[in-house]
Write a protein that holds these residues in place. Structure first.
Motif, PDB file in Angstrom:
ATOM      1  N   GLY A 164       0.807  -1.211   0.000  1.00 41.46           N
ATOM      2  CA  GLY A 164       0.000   0.000   0.000  1.00 41.46           C
ATOM      3  C   GLY A 164       0.843   1.265   0.000  1.00 41.46           C
ATOM      4  N   ARG A 165       0.200   2.396  -0.296  1.00 40.23           N
ATOM      5  CA  ARG A 165       0.877   3.689  -0.343  1.00 40.23           C
ATOM      6  C   ARG A 165       0.799   4.357   1.028  1.00 40.23           C
ATOM      7  N   PHE A 166       1.776   5.181   1.330  1.00 42.64           N
ATOM      8  CA  PHE A 166       1.811   5.860   2.627  1.00 42.64           C
ATOM      9  C   PHE A 166       2.622   7.145   2.508  1.00 42.64           C
ATOM     10  N   ARG A 167       2.477   8.010   3.484  1.00 38.40           N
ATOM     11  CA  ARG A 167       3.239   9.255   3.530  1.00 38.40           C
ATOM     12  C   ARG A 167       4.607   8.936   4.141  1.00 38.40           C
ATOM     13  N   ILE A 168       5.667   9.185   3.377  1.00 31.43           N
ATOM     14  CA  ILE A 168       6.998   8.728   3.793  1.00 31.43           C
ATOM     15  C   ILE A 168       7.706   9.724   4.710  1.00 31.43           C
ATOM     16  N   GLY A 169       7.124  10.899   4.936  1.00 35.84           N
ATOM     17  CA  GLY A 169       7.730  11.860   5.840  1.00 35.84           C
ATOM     18  C   GLY A 169       9.132  12.252   5.393  1.00 35.84           C
ATOM     19  N   SER A 170      10.071  12.259   6.336  1.00 36.81           N
ATOM     20  CA  SER A 170      11.408  12.787   6.076  1.00 36.81           C
ATOM     21  C   SER A 170      12.263  11.942   5.150  1.00 36.81           C
ATOM     22  N   VAL A 171      11.808  10.777   4.751  1.00 43.81           N
ATOM     23  CA  VAL A 171      12.519  10.045   3.699  1.00 43.81           C
ATOM     24  C   VAL A 171      12.548  10.896   2.429  1.00 43.81           C
ATOM     25  N   THR A 172      11.601  11.834   2.342  1.00 45.28           N
ATOM     26  CA  THR A 172      11.588  12.823   1.256  1.00 45.28           C
ATOM     27  C   THR A 172      12.945  13.518   1.140  1.00 45.28           C
ATOM     28  N   THR A 199       5.473   3.647  -1.812  1.00 44.21           N
ATOM     29  CA  THR A 199       5.204   2.284  -1.363  1.00 44.21           C
ATOM     30  C   THR A 199       6.515   1.669  -0.873  1.00 44.21           C
ATOM     31  N   PRO A 200       6.465   0.588  -0.088  1.00 45.37           N
ATOM     32  CA  PRO A 200       7.709  -0.057   0.343  1.00 45.37           C
ATOM     33  C   PRO A 200       8.586  -0.495  -0.827  1.00 45.37           C
ATOM     34  N   ALA A 201       7.971  -1.078  -1.854  1.00 50.50           N
ATOM     35  CA  ALA A 201       8.751  -1.575  -2.993  1.00 50.50           C
ATOM     36  C   ALA A 201       9.467  -0.437  -3.712  1.00 50.50           C
ATOM     37  N   GLU A 202       8.799   0.690  -3.881  1.00 49.41           N
ATOM     38  CA  GLU A 202       9.409   1.785  -4.636  1.00 49.41           C
ATOM     39  C   GLU A 202      10.457   2.531  -3.807  1.00 49.41           C
ATOM     40  N   ILE A 203      10.262   2.596  -2.493  1.00 48.28           N
ATOM     41  CA  ILE A 203      11.313   3.171  -1.651  1.00 48.28           C
ATOM     42  C   ILE A 203      12.560   2.294  -1.709  1.00 48.28           C
ATOM     43  N   ASN A 204      12.384   0.991  -1.635  1.00 46.18           N
ATOM     44  CA  ASN A 204      13.525   0.082  -1.759  1.00 46.18           C
ATOM     45  C   ASN A 204      14.196   0.231  -3.123  1.00 46.18           C
ATOM     46  N   HIS A 205      13.397   0.355  -4.168  1.00 49.14           N
ATOM     47  CA  HIS A 205      13.939   0.521  -5.517  1.00 49.14           C
ATOM     48  C   HIS A 205      14.788   1.791  -5.591  1.00 49.14           C
ATOM     49  N   PHE A 206      14.288   2.878  -5.015  1.00 47.03           N
ATOM     50  CA  PHE A 206      15.015   4.140  -5.025  1.00 47.03           C
ATOM     51  C   PHE A 206      16.362   4.012  -4.317  1.00 47.03           C
TER      52      PHE A 206
END
Length: 392
Positions: free
Chosen positions: A87-95, A278-285
């Motif tokens: 699912g999608r979520f607000r990633i906060g300071s990972v921005t 999403t978790p997958a796309e943060i990991n991809h980044f």
């Protein structure tokens, strides 16, 4: 959280109960070529995040070609809907890591220099601007006051915050809150986490390129990596697609009840914490970043050079583990959402966790999950890892 409270939440998880958390815990778990023991340990640690004080949580752990995805808790209080895996979520300071990457991309193209001053790009904006460099901003050694520290004045209660949840804040308006306060220290002499630093960086990006910083994130990161579920939302308050709800405590009739803050105008966080993913796309980044797909070797080396602060480099943190491993990543917080995203230095192992705090503080349990993933369940401790996050 007290032992009694933790036991109560654990009982709900195991027995089903009115909240039907047992139905949701692990309901969304998936795996691809992951070992059964690893899968069960990770799921148990993710369940503990909910037990410790979250309405829901989801995670993705990647170890080479093996990928495990799990969820726990409920997507919305008062329902039995499981947290959507992926699912999608607000990633906060990972921005902030996205913003730092864009700044370094522009450095690589000669549009910016790390030794450029704030005064050069944003004259008259902040005290000491002629001595604060982009490097200082990136590594939080600028001494610029954090505007978030003044939120207690702006929003004394949750009710006050909710009354302004749809307000659009301008970057200059929030930077002005910081500019009214004296510097925390002289530039380059100490370390202090400040969300204002990343507002200033995004303003510099916009001045240098003539385009919104979000457009630069799209051009330099999202489009090249194919991150279609990652979004710089601007003033759009809605969290679209599969997602869990976020909550803040609200006093009502003498009791603390959950106030749903899933829908919220994210301009209050802007370049310090607005991105949705999403978790997958943060990991991809992070995989692309740490394996050299986004930055040259020289720029990546600079990015990973910690400052005098607690392991913080240029928009990314260094996390030493008790088992001797070292991870790179960032944590984040936005109203109702908490994120932890870390990757091993070689990019082989990654974990991204998102939780919706409610009824307790899941921070230590998230730390235990990270240690379970990278060190093994037997090595996991209750000691929290360093969590630099947007304190809103």
């Amino acid at each position: 959280m007290t032992t009694r409270g933790s036991a109560t939440r654990r009982t709900i998880l195991k027995t089903g109960g009115v909240a039907a958390l047992a139905m949701a815990a692990g309901a969304g778990a998936e795996s691809a070529a992951a070992e059964p023991v690893l899968r069960s340990d990770l799921q148990a640690a993710l369940d503990d995040v909910v037990v410790a004080g979250a309405s829901g949580a989801l995670a993705e752990f990647r170890d080479g070609a093996s990928v495990w995805r799990g969820s726990s808790g409920v997507a919305e209080l008062g329902t039995s809907r499981p947290v959507p895996v992926g699912g999608r979520f607000r990633i906060g300071s990972v921005t902030k890591t996205f913003v730092a990457t864009v700044v370094l991309k522009l450095v690589g193209r000669g549009r910016l220099r790390l030794d450029d001053t704030v005064e050069h790009w944003l004259p008259g904006t902040i005290t000491n601007g002629d001595r604060i460099t982009l490097r200082h901003l990136l590594q939080h050694t600028s001494g610029v006051f954090d505007f978030v520290a003044r939120f207690g004045e702006l929003f004394p209660t949750t009710e006050d915050l909710l009354r302004q949840r749809y307000r659009t804040w301008s970057p200059t308006e929030l930077v002005a809150l910081a500019a009214e306060m004296p510097p925390v220290f002289e530039p380059g002499t100490s370390w202090s986490y400040s969300n204002t630093n990343y507002f200033l960086l995004a303003m510099v990006v916009e001045r240098a390129t003539g385009r919104p910083y979000g457009t630069e994130v799209q051009r330099h990161i999202l489009r090249p990596l194919g991150l279609r579920d990652t979004e710089v939302p601007g003033d759009n308050p809605f969290l679209r697609g599969p997602h869990s709800h976020g909550y803040l405590p609200l006093r009502q009739d003498g009791q603390i009840v959950p106030a749903d803050v899933t829908t919220f105008n994210p301009t209050i966080a802007w370049a310090a914490g607005e991105i949705i993913s999403t978790p997958a796309e943060i990991n991809h980044f992070f995989l692309a970043l740490l394996t050299g797909r986004l930055l040259s070797p020289a720029l990546l080396e600079q990015m990973l050079s910690p400052s005098a602060g607690p392991g913080y480099a240029l928009g990314i943190g260094r996390f030493p583990l008790p088992c001797g491993d070292t991870l790179w990543g960032h944590t984040g917080g936005f109203f109702g959402y908490q994120t932890f995203a870390v990757t091993s230095a070689d990019g082989q192992r990654q974990l991204t966790v998102s939780a919706n705090p409610w009824g307790g503080n899941p921070g230590r349990a998230i730390s235990a999950l990270v240690q379970t993933a990278f060190c093994g369940s037997a090595a996991a401790t209750a000691e929290p890892l360093w969590l630099p996050e947007m304190a809103i």
